[in-house]
Design an enzyme around this catalytic site. Structure first.
Site, PDB file in Angstrom:
ATOM      1  N   GLU A 229      13.466   2.991   5.669  1.00 30.71           N
ATOM      2  CA  GLU A 229      12.558   2.080   4.993  1.00 30.71           C
ATOM      3  C   GLU A 229      13.381   1.237   4.029  1.00 30.71           C
ATOM      4  O   GLU A 229      14.335   1.740   3.436  1.00 30.71           O
ATOM      5  CB  GLU A 229      11.541   2.901   4.185  1.00 30.71           C
ATOM      6  CG  GLU A 229      10.132   2.434   4.344  1.00 30.71           C
ATOM      7  CD  GLU A 229       9.128   3.400   3.697  1.00 30.71           C
ATOM      8  OE1 GLU A 229       9.295   3.740   2.520  1.00 30.71           O
ATOM      9  OE2 GLU A 229       8.171   3.786   4.378  1.00 30.71           O
ATOM     10  N   ARG A 321      -6.280  14.632   0.941  1.00 28.49           N
ATOM     11  CA  ARG A 321      -6.790  15.737   0.103  1.00 28.49           C
ATOM     12  C   ARG A 321      -7.172  15.174  -1.249  1.00 28.49           C
ATOM     13  O   ARG A 321      -6.957  14.004  -1.529  1.00 28.49           O
ATOM     14  CB  ARG A 321      -5.679  16.763  -0.097  1.00 28.49           C
ATOM     15  CG  ARG A 321      -4.439  16.088  -0.692  1.00 28.49           C
ATOM     16  CD  ARG A 321      -3.375  17.074  -1.079  1.00 28.49           C
ATOM     17  NE  ARG A 321      -2.068  16.459  -1.127  1.00 28.49           N
ATOM     18  CZ  ARG A 321      -1.564  15.820  -2.181  1.00 28.49           C
ATOM     19  NH1 ARG A 321      -2.270  15.676  -3.284  1.00 28.49           N
ATOM     20  NH2 ARG A 321      -0.358  15.304  -2.132  1.00 28.49           N
TER      21      ARG A 321
END
Ligand code: ADP
Ligand code: ADP
Ligand code: MG
Length: 525
Positions: A229, A321
């Site tokens: 990246e 989550r």
């Protein structure tokens, strides 16, 4: 006759089948008893909301947590094995057995541990229990960073320039890195918790850093897949809380600024971010909702973005989550995200649409870790000899310990999260400074002194900072000694006095918080 009757049976059977499939698919039903598959502050935080909803709670605990607060708070508690999490909190079968034994009808995984484990979510559903979270399918899509990027790209969510596939051939990878331009990051696709990430400044270090990233990825996640990246310069970490129900509705609950990090892990978070204009917030919020839709997402989730110095944003990953820093969102929206998670898991529709949601004031969270900021933020495990929480308007402390308790060495060394909420950012900072000065912890080093340093720092106060804050401004000496010579001398006099005192009064006098030393020094003068 038989034919008509038979087809009637078949028809009603198929309606029943359809309904049961639909219900199973949507995991509907009122929850009566909830097992929390976690420990510490998050287990307590979840149980508190459940209790307010009239839901009975079940705690699970390892042998190291026998005396823990979450065990005492729950209606029932079951020991699930020895201290290492690999033998207790991470063992799916033991947790499901505990749910069956206690007659719990739902499981909340908290964060960390099994919370992002799709096999666990699937198993919970297979045995007929409700999993408080997204579907296993959504987790699977978002579980790997590469898989997540591929999915959201189809929904026009901007990505950090990089490779779409894992890299294996060093020569080919170097070529790609050169095209992207150094510095680059080599990242573990299965990564989390800031692990398995290596910055490569120039081609000469490529091989060495790649080897390290791969071996870290294998040892931490059992999966050596890494990708490249672009390393975004002076970035800010801005994430959006999203929420979806099982009827296809998805909204975002605004952003959290999480740029104050050490080891690529957050220590201070706030909402809203001081750099987002209403237009940018809208744009990023829409991208976040689209990213969630790319995974048919429901329940609570977080879309993490990186923002560059020109305010371009790029998708980093999705956390499937409830997040550690969810309280700052709760403070500015007035919503209880755990209650919302439970209702959505029961099959209810979201009680609002995007336009109903507004930001109220400003909230800041500091994470209180048993770590020594003066020693590279290394964990400093021990017993909380003194432990006194601050109090007052707009201060919330979510913790899992009391005075005299030991912090187990087996788990994450977070002691507490402290959240301050006020009308403006400036006031929330002032409140946090006051709250930190009132927080008394002895027996272990903590991140409180570091957080106090950040709250006073010009760069933080002006809102002009990036994820580079710690390496740019923080020097361990800042916490070690910033006393004047006179203060050091008085400290010496106090030390002599100390010898004659009882251990209890010594403990209150020796506080790691320097503002308290100062207060005392002033009194002495
Ligand atoms: P958040 O954005 O919610 O802080 P993190 O990725 O930092 O998310 O992780 C949340 C919690 O889970 C933290 O307590 C962290 O220590 C723990 N955690 C996450 N991933 C790992 C991991 N790979 N190893 C150990 N702990 C982890
Ligand atoms: P994790 O799963 O460990 O949370 P993330 O991809 O969310 O991994 O990255 C964690 C942190 O690392 C980010 O908050 C940011 O500070 C830094 N980071 C990640 N990717 C980049 C990037 N491309 N450029 C600059 N910093 C990055
Ligand atoms: Mg992350």
């Amino acid at each position: 006759m038989f034919f008509i009757f038979g087809s009637f049976i078949l028809q009603s059977l198929s309606i029943e089948l359809f309904l049961s499939i639909a219900l199973a698919k949507m995991s509907m039903g009122k929850i009566k008893k909830l097992l929390v598959a976690n420990r510490g502050e998050i287990a307590l935080r979840i149980m508190r909301s459940a209790k307010e909803m009239g839901i009975k709670t079940v705690a699970v605990f390892s042998e190291a947590d026998r005396a823990a607060l979450h065990v005492r708070f729950a209606d029932e508690a079951i020991c699930i094995g020895p201290p290492p999490s690999s033998q207790s909190y991470l063992v799916m079968e033991k947790i499901i057995a505990a749910a069956n034994e206690t007659g719990a009808d739902a499981i909340h995984p908290g964060y960390g541990f099994l919370s992002e484990n799709e096999a666990f979510a699937r198993k919970v559903k297979e045995v007929g229990l409700i999993f408080i979270g997204p579907s296993a399918e959504s987790m699977e899509i978002m579980g790997s960073k590469l898989g997540a990027k591929a999915a959201v790209a189809k929904f026009n969510v901007p990505l950090v320039p990089g490779t779409a596939e894992p890299i294996s051939d060093i020569t080919a990878a170097k070529k790609i890195a050169k095209e992207i331009g150094y510095p680059i990051l080599i990242k573990a696709s299965a990564g989390g918790g800031g692990k398995g990430m290596r910055i490569v400044e120039s081609e000469s270090e490529f091989e060495e850093q790649m080897e390290r990233a791969v071996s870290e990825a294998i040892s931490a996640f059992g999966d050596g897949a890494v990708f490249i990246e672009k390393y975004v310069a002076q970035p800010r970490h801005i994430e959006f809380q999203i929420f979806g129900d099982q009827h296809g509705n998805v909204v975002h609950l605004f952003e959290r600024e999480c740029s104050i990090q050490r080891r690529h892990q957050k220590v201070i978070e706030e909402a809203p971010s001081s750099v987002l204009t209403p237009e940018l917030r809208k744009k990023m919020g829409e991208a976040a909702v689209n990213a969630a839709k790319a995974a048919n997402y429901y329940n609570a989730g977080t879309i993490e973005f990186i923002l560059d110095d020109k305010l371009n944003f790029y998708f980093l990953e999705m956390n499937t989550r409830l997040q550690v820093e969810h309280p700052v969102t709760e403070e500015i929206t007035g919503l209880d995200l755990v209650k919302l998670q439970i209702k959505v898991a029961e099959g209810e529709k979201l009680p609002f649409i995007q336009e109903d949601l507004k930001i109220h004031g400003h909230a800041i969270e500091v994470r209180v870790y048993a770590e020594d900021p003066a020693n590279n933020f290394l964990p400093d495990i021990g017993t909380l000899k003194t432990y006194k929480r601050p109090q007052g308007h707009g201060i919330r402390v979510d913790d899992g310990f009391e005075q005299g308790m030991a912090i187990p060495f087996y788990y994450d060394p977070m002691i507490a999260k402290m959240i301050c909420h006020d009308e403006t950012r400036e006031r929330a900072i002032e409140k946090m400074i006051r709250a930190i000065s009132e927080y008394e912890i002895t027996g272990v080093e903590t991140t409180l002194g570091f957080c106090d340093f950040v709250m006073h720092h010009e760069s933080f106060r002006s809102g002009n900072f990036s994820t580079k804050f710690v390496e740019s401004f923080f020097k361990p000496e800042i916490l070690k000694s910033n006393f004047t010579e006179e203060e050091e001398m008085i400290a010496g006099v106090l030390a002599v006095e100390l010898m004659a005192m009882t251990p209890q009064s010594q403990a209150t006098l020796i506080s790691p918080d320097k503002s308290k030393w100062r207060k005392r020094l002033k009194v002495e003068r």
